[in-house]
Scaffold this motif. Structure first.
Motif, PDB file in Angstrom:
ATOM      1  N   VAL A  94     -58.030 -15.492 -57.840  1.00 53.05           N
ATOM      2  CA  VAL A  94     -57.626 -14.311 -57.469  1.00 53.05           C
ATOM      3  C   VAL A  94     -56.217 -13.972 -57.657  1.00 53.05           C
ATOM      4  N   ALA A  95     -55.829 -12.896 -58.375  1.00 49.45           N
ATOM      5  CA  ALA A  95     -54.498 -12.418 -58.440  1.00 49.45           C
ATOM      6  C   ALA A  95     -54.153 -11.244 -57.498  1.00 49.45           C
ATOM      7  N   ILE A  96     -53.136 -11.645 -56.615  1.00 44.54           N
ATOM      8  CA  ILE A  96     -52.594 -10.744 -55.780  1.00 44.54           C
ATOM      9  C   ILE A  96     -51.099 -10.203 -55.848  1.00 44.54           C
ATOM     10  N   PHE A  97     -50.474  -9.443 -55.149  1.00 42.95           N
ATOM     11  CA  PHE A  97     -49.279  -9.275 -54.902  1.00 42.95           C
ATOM     12  C   PHE A  97     -48.809  -9.714 -53.408  1.00 42.95           C
ATOM     13  N   ILE A  98     -47.748 -10.574 -53.442  1.00 43.14           N
ATOM     14  CA  ILE A  98     -47.652 -11.048 -52.032  1.00 43.14           C
ATOM     15  C   ILE A  98     -46.322 -10.190 -51.554  1.00 43.14           C
ATOM     16  N   GLU A  99     -46.734  -9.643 -50.416  1.00 46.52           N
ATOM     17  CA  GLU A  99     -45.962  -8.602 -49.617  1.00 46.52           C
ATOM     18  C   GLU A  99     -45.504  -9.355 -48.335  1.00 46.52           C
ATOM     19  N   PRO A 100     -44.228  -9.136 -47.730  1.00 44.23           N
ATOM     20  CA  PRO A 100     -43.810  -9.191 -46.474  1.00 44.23           C
ATOM     21  C   PRO A 100     -44.559  -8.355 -45.453  1.00 44.23           C
ATOM     22  N   GLU A 101     -45.948  -8.415 -45.365  1.00 45.45           N
ATOM     23  CA  GLU A 101     -46.956  -7.435 -44.496  1.00 45.45           C
ATOM     24  C   GLU A 101     -47.800  -8.337 -44.045  1.00 45.45           C
ATOM     25  N   ASP A 102     -48.616  -7.897 -43.094  1.00 43.47           N
ATOM     26  CA  ASP A 102     -49.964  -8.281 -42.461  1.00 43.47           C
ATOM     27  C   ASP A 102     -51.084  -7.994 -43.428  1.00 43.47           C
ATOM     28  N   MET A 103     -51.443  -8.476 -44.620  1.00 37.70           N
ATOM     29  CA  MET A 103     -52.344  -8.197 -45.522  1.00 37.70           C
ATOM     30  C   MET A 103     -53.547  -8.511 -45.149  1.00 37.70           C
ATOM     31  N   LYS A 104     -54.572  -7.868 -45.758  1.00 36.24           N
ATOM     32  CA  LYS A 104     -55.912  -8.216 -45.361  1.00 36.24           C
ATOM     33  C   LYS A 104     -56.445  -8.193 -46.948  1.00 36.24           C
ATOM     34  N   VAL A 105     -57.211  -9.365 -47.157  1.00 34.65           N
ATOM     35  CA  VAL A 105     -57.825  -9.461 -48.397  1.00 34.65           C
ATOM     36  C   VAL A 105     -59.544  -9.526 -48.255  1.00 34.65           C
ATOM     37  N   TYR A 106     -60.283  -8.716 -49.066  1.00 34.94           N
ATOM     38  CA  TYR A 106     -61.766  -8.918 -48.932  1.00 34.94           C
ATOM     39  C   TYR A 106     -62.313  -8.973 -50.212  1.00 34.94           C
ATOM     40  N   SER A 107     -63.417  -9.890 -50.597  1.00 36.34           N
ATOM     41  CA  SER A 107     -63.891  -9.984 -51.747  1.00 36.34           C
ATOM     42  C   SER A 107     -65.435 -10.527 -51.627  1.00 36.34           C
ATOM     43  N   LYS A 117     -60.725  -5.970 -52.446  1.00 42.83           N
ATOM     44  CA  LYS A 117     -59.949  -4.691 -51.832  1.00 42.83           C
ATOM     45  C   LYS A 117     -58.977  -5.569 -51.000  1.00 42.83           C
ATOM     46  N   ILE A 118     -57.599  -5.199 -51.118  1.00 38.45           N
ATOM     47  CA  ILE A 118     -56.416  -5.655 -50.444  1.00 38.45           C
ATOM     48  C   ILE A 118     -55.753  -4.510 -49.822  1.00 38.45           C
ATOM     49  N   THR A 119     -55.677  -4.490 -48.623  1.00 36.92           N
ATOM     50  CA  THR A 119     -55.339  -3.350 -47.612  1.00 36.92           C
ATOM     51  C   THR A 119     -54.206  -4.164 -46.755  1.00 36.92           C
ATOM     52  N   SER A 120     -53.558  -2.852 -46.272  1.00 40.50           N
ATOM     53  CA  SER A 120     -52.056  -3.339 -45.398  1.00 40.50           C
ATOM     54  C   SER A 120     -51.159  -3.757 -46.226  1.00 40.50           C
ATOM     55  N   ALA A 121     -51.048  -3.610 -47.412  1.00 38.33           N
ATOM     56  CA  ALA A 121     -50.239  -3.909 -48.541  1.00 38.33           C
ATOM     57  C   ALA A 121     -49.712  -2.882 -49.554  1.00 38.33           C
ATOM     58  N   PRO A 122     -48.626  -1.865 -49.369  1.00 43.61           N
ATOM     59  CA  PRO A 122     -48.483  -0.896 -50.176  1.00 43.61           C
ATOM     60  C   PRO A 122     -48.652  -0.989 -51.575  1.00 43.61           C
ATOM     61  N   ILE A 123     -47.772  -2.208 -52.032  1.00 42.37           N
ATOM     62  CA  ILE A 123     -47.819  -2.369 -53.450  1.00 42.37           C
ATOM     63  C   ILE A 123     -49.209  -2.692 -54.124  1.00 42.37           C
ATOM     64  N   ASN A 124     -49.773  -3.386 -53.412  1.00 42.97           N
ATOM     65  CA  ASN A 124     -51.377  -3.673 -53.787  1.00 42.97           C
ATOM     66  C   ASN A 124     -52.364  -2.510 -53.772  1.00 42.97           C
ATOM     67  N   GLU A 125     -51.923  -1.667 -52.864  1.00 45.68           N
ATOM     68  CA  GLU A 125     -52.703  -0.136 -52.850  1.00 45.68           C
ATOM     69  C   GLU A 125     -52.424   0.500 -54.053  1.00 45.68           C
ATOM     70  N   ASP A 126     -51.051   0.636 -54.369  1.00 47.02           N
ATOM     71  CA  ASP A 126     -50.631   1.482 -55.425  1.00 47.02           C
ATOM     72  C   ASP A 126     -51.273   0.836 -56.588  1.00 47.02           C
ATOM     73  N   ILE A 127     -51.030  -0.565 -56.941  1.00 51.42           N
ATOM     74  CA  ILE A 127     -51.730  -1.185 -58.178  1.00 51.42           C
ATOM     75  C   ILE A 127     -53.194  -0.890 -58.119  1.00 51.42           C
ATOM     76  N   HIS A 128     -53.866  -0.848 -57.103  1.00 46.97           N
ATOM     77  CA  HIS A 128     -55.390  -0.546 -57.340  1.00 46.97           C
ATOM     78  C   HIS A 128     -55.509   0.815 -57.501  1.00 46.97           C
ATOM     79  N   ARG A 129     -54.663   1.960 -57.280  1.00 45.93           N
ATOM     80  CA  ARG A 129     -54.620   3.251 -57.423  1.00 45.93           C
ATOM     81  C   ARG A 129     -54.438   3.546 -59.153  1.00 45.93           C
ATOM     82  N   TYR A 130     -53.544   2.876 -59.387  1.00 40.78           N
ATOM     83  CA  TYR A 130     -53.268   2.690 -60.935  1.00 40.78           C
ATOM     84  C   TYR A 130     -54.315   2.421 -61.821  1.00 40.78           C
TER      85      TYR A 130
END
Length: 191
Positions: A94-107, A117-130
């Protein structure tokens, strides 16, 4: 003199607090769940060419927890080592963008790509939106259709058709790029 000692104690505590906060800024955690995977091992690597193992742990009842330090956000991969009866297409990596955050990953094991679904991770949320926006563009579907037609024409050595369809496809891809930049004006156009 006593006031001076209290001020120095306060300054020292403030510096210690700031130093602790600064150290936490480069930490990441990933609280993850892959529903349907009762057990296995998950490993988090940075993307090539580094391929650095950042952390690993056992998956228990579908849940896992990873943590570590990174100096800046970066692309990474979660590798799931699972028993053969649980292996599914697209579930082991599973490809993700590692951010200095408390990330949550669900699948979900049976449909990782659709349920990721990757939450609490702004870059991943932007990638999903795009990605959602990209899939909604009619030009995206046309590019996919042209790719199939180009492959068929190439296999049949119809090179003039390949060139003509490639030009049309490339033109559509430029429209897609322009729309993506218009969708997110804060994104830089430089490489």
């Amino acid at each position: 003199m006593k006031v001076c000692k209290n001020v120095w104690l306060l300054v020292s505590l403030l510096c210690l607090f700031c130093a602790c906060k600064e150290r936490e800024h480069d930490r990441f955690t990933i609280s993850g769940e892959m529903k349907g995977l009762p057990k296995g091992v998950v490993k988090l690597y940075t993307n090539p060419p580094g391929n650095v193992l950042l952390d690993s742990c056992e998956v228990k009842d579908g849940k896992y927890f990873l943590e570590g330090k990174i100096t800046e956000p970066q692309a990474g991969l979660l590798f799931f080592d699972m028993e053969p009866q649980y292996q599914r297409l697209g579930a082991s990596m599973v490809a993700i963008f590692i951010e200095p955050e408390d990330m949550k990953v669900y699948s979900e094991l049976d449909e990782v790509k659709k349920t990721l679904k990757i939450t609490s991770a702004p870059i991943n949320e932007d990638i999903h939106r795009y990605n959602v926006y990209l899939k909604s563009l009619p030009e995206k579907q046309l590019v996919a259709e042209f790719n199939g037609k180009i492959q068929m024409a190439f296999a049949e050595a119809r090179m003039e058709e390949v060139r003509e369809m490639s030009r049309k496809r490339d033109s559509l891809q430029m429209v897609i790029i322009d729309r993506l930049f218009a969708f997110g004006p804060g994104v830089s156009k430089s490489p």
